[in-house]
Design a protein around this motif. Structure first.
Motif, short mmCIF file in Angstrom:
data_model
loop_
_atom_site.label_atom_id
_atom_site.label_comp_id
_atom_site.label_asym_id
_atom_site.label_seq_id
_atom_site.Cartn_x
_atom_site.Cartn_y
_atom_site.Cartn_z
N GLY A 101 7.66 66.80 -6.96
CA GLY A 101 7.05 66.57 -8.27
C GLY A 101 5.76 67.33 -8.42
O GLY A 101 4.99 67.47 -7.45
N THR A 102 5.54 67.83 -9.63
CA THR A 102 4.33 68.61 -9.86
C THR A 102 3.52 68.01 -11.01
O THR A 102 2.38 68.40 -11.25
N SER A 103 4.11 67.02 -11.71
CA SER A 103 3.41 66.43 -12.86
C SER A 103 2.21 65.62 -12.38
O SER A 103 2.14 65.22 -11.22
N ASP A 122 8.24 68.16 -14.38
CA ASP A 122 8.98 68.02 -13.11
C ASP A 122 10.41 68.54 -13.21
O ASP A 122 11.06 68.77 -12.19
#
Ligand code: ATP
Ligand code: MG
Length: 326
Positions: free
Chosen positions: A11-13, A188
């Motif tokens: 995940g990058t959020s 994401d």
């Protein structure tokens, strides 16, 4: 390609970053944890990660899906029973709380539990002691509980509508981790799709390079009712049938292509609002859609990051994070 992650959780959020931090905090302490999120958002993964990084990592991790056990067997499954304590109890059974001594119990779908079991569970949480069915002795067990529910339990009205007792909810929710649905953490989607494609390539011995732009556009607007699980299945299926270099629209099921034509989130603006208020609303909604990711919000709005920062300052906007604050 680099995948921002915590263990096997990608995940990058901004909300996933907060969740990674919450997992670290939970693992460093020994308090019980309540994980909330729609089906397929990764509750199992989070429970396992907390256990793996906790001081109990060498102890057992026992997942129990409360929704999958016959009602009349739940008490015996959790607390065990003495031989002869009821018809069919032909031998003494050691329950999960005894088996998990020194480790973690993951109680999934907790709100499906019968009221009487919820009362027993609350007592165990308060005293760390329980009795086997038909047993006289109180047994002490050193167990950490991670509970999970896919119900929306954000306020008291939600809790009153749920089968979950309010006292048990309060006891469990000392430390909660809320996972927002995939549709509200748009940033994401792309990274997860690429991650699942890489996994599928390894599994099926294929060499698919990526996704056509229009596939990504569809992914970005589809509301993903089955969340990450659904995305994983769609990518796997596409990888199996794809014979070209990239995954194209024809490899994506019809229902996804058609439902996604509507934007997942729309903004209706009443006539009569000044343009500056409309601008503020659009920026605010876009930031919420990207979960506070300003780079992505600037991309969607077609302006530079710097221009977005200026507008955020001008309209006195601050990013809203949907995950419970630290
Ligand atoms: N952030 C993530 N990164 C990588 N894989 C993920 C992520 N979230 C979910 N998954 C994958 O999606 C699938 C569903 O995840 P999981 O079983 O943890 O969801 P869940 O919330 O427990 O669902 P349910 O409520 O149905 O039990 C699994 O295959 C899991 O590996
Ligand atoms: Mg689960």
């Amino acid at each position: 390609m680099h995948f921002p992650k915590f263990d096997n959780i990608i995940g990058t959020s901004q909300s996933m970053n907060v969740i990674f931090q919450r997992i670290r905090q939970a693992a460093a302490s020994d308090i019980n944890v309540f994980v909330l999120g729609e089906s397929g958002t990764g509750k199992d993964l989070i429970a396992q990660a907390i256990h793996r990084h906790s001081k109990r990592a060498h102890g057992p991790f026992l997942p129990i899906n409360m929704g999958a056990i016959a009602r009349e067997l739940v008490a015996s499954e959790l607390f065990g029973h003495q031989k002869g304590s009821f018809t069919g109890a032909t031998a003494t059974k050691i329950g999960s709380f005894e088996q998990a001594n020194g480790g973690t119990i993951f109680l999934d779908e907790i709100s499906t539990m019968d009221e009487s079991i919820q009362v027993s569970l609350l007592r165990v949480l308060e005293t760390s002691k329980f009795q086997r069915i038909g047993g006289k002795r109180f047994i002490k067990s050193d167990v950490r509980i991670i509970a999970a529910s896919n119900e929306k339990l954000l306020n008291l009205d939600d809790i009153h509508e749920s089968k979950l007792r309010e006292d048990l909810y309060h006891r469990l929710s000392v430390f909660t981790i809320e996972i927002p649905p995939l549709r509200s953490r748009g940033s994401d989607i792309q990274i997860l799709a690429r991650y699942f494609l890489k996994q599928a390539n390894a599994e099926f011995d294929s060499d698919i390079a990526g996704f056509h732009d229009e596939v990504m556009r569809v992914f970005q607007t589809y509301p993903w009712p089955g969340n990450v699980r659904e995305l994983k299945n769609i990518v796997q299926r596409a990888a199996i049938i794809c014979k070209s270099k990239n995954i194209k629209l024809e490899h994506i099921p019809e229902r996804i292509r058609t439902t996604s034509h509507k934007p997942a989130q729309a903004l209706t603006v009443p006539i009569g609002l000044p343009l500056s208020t409309i601008e503020k609303l659009v920026i605010q909604q876009t930031l919420e859609f990207t979960n506070g990711n300003r780079t992505r919000a600037a991309e969607i709005l077609g302006i530079s990051r710097r221009a977005l920062y200026n507008k955020i300052a001008l309209h006195k906007l601050c990013n809203k994070i949907t995950v419970s604050s630290l």
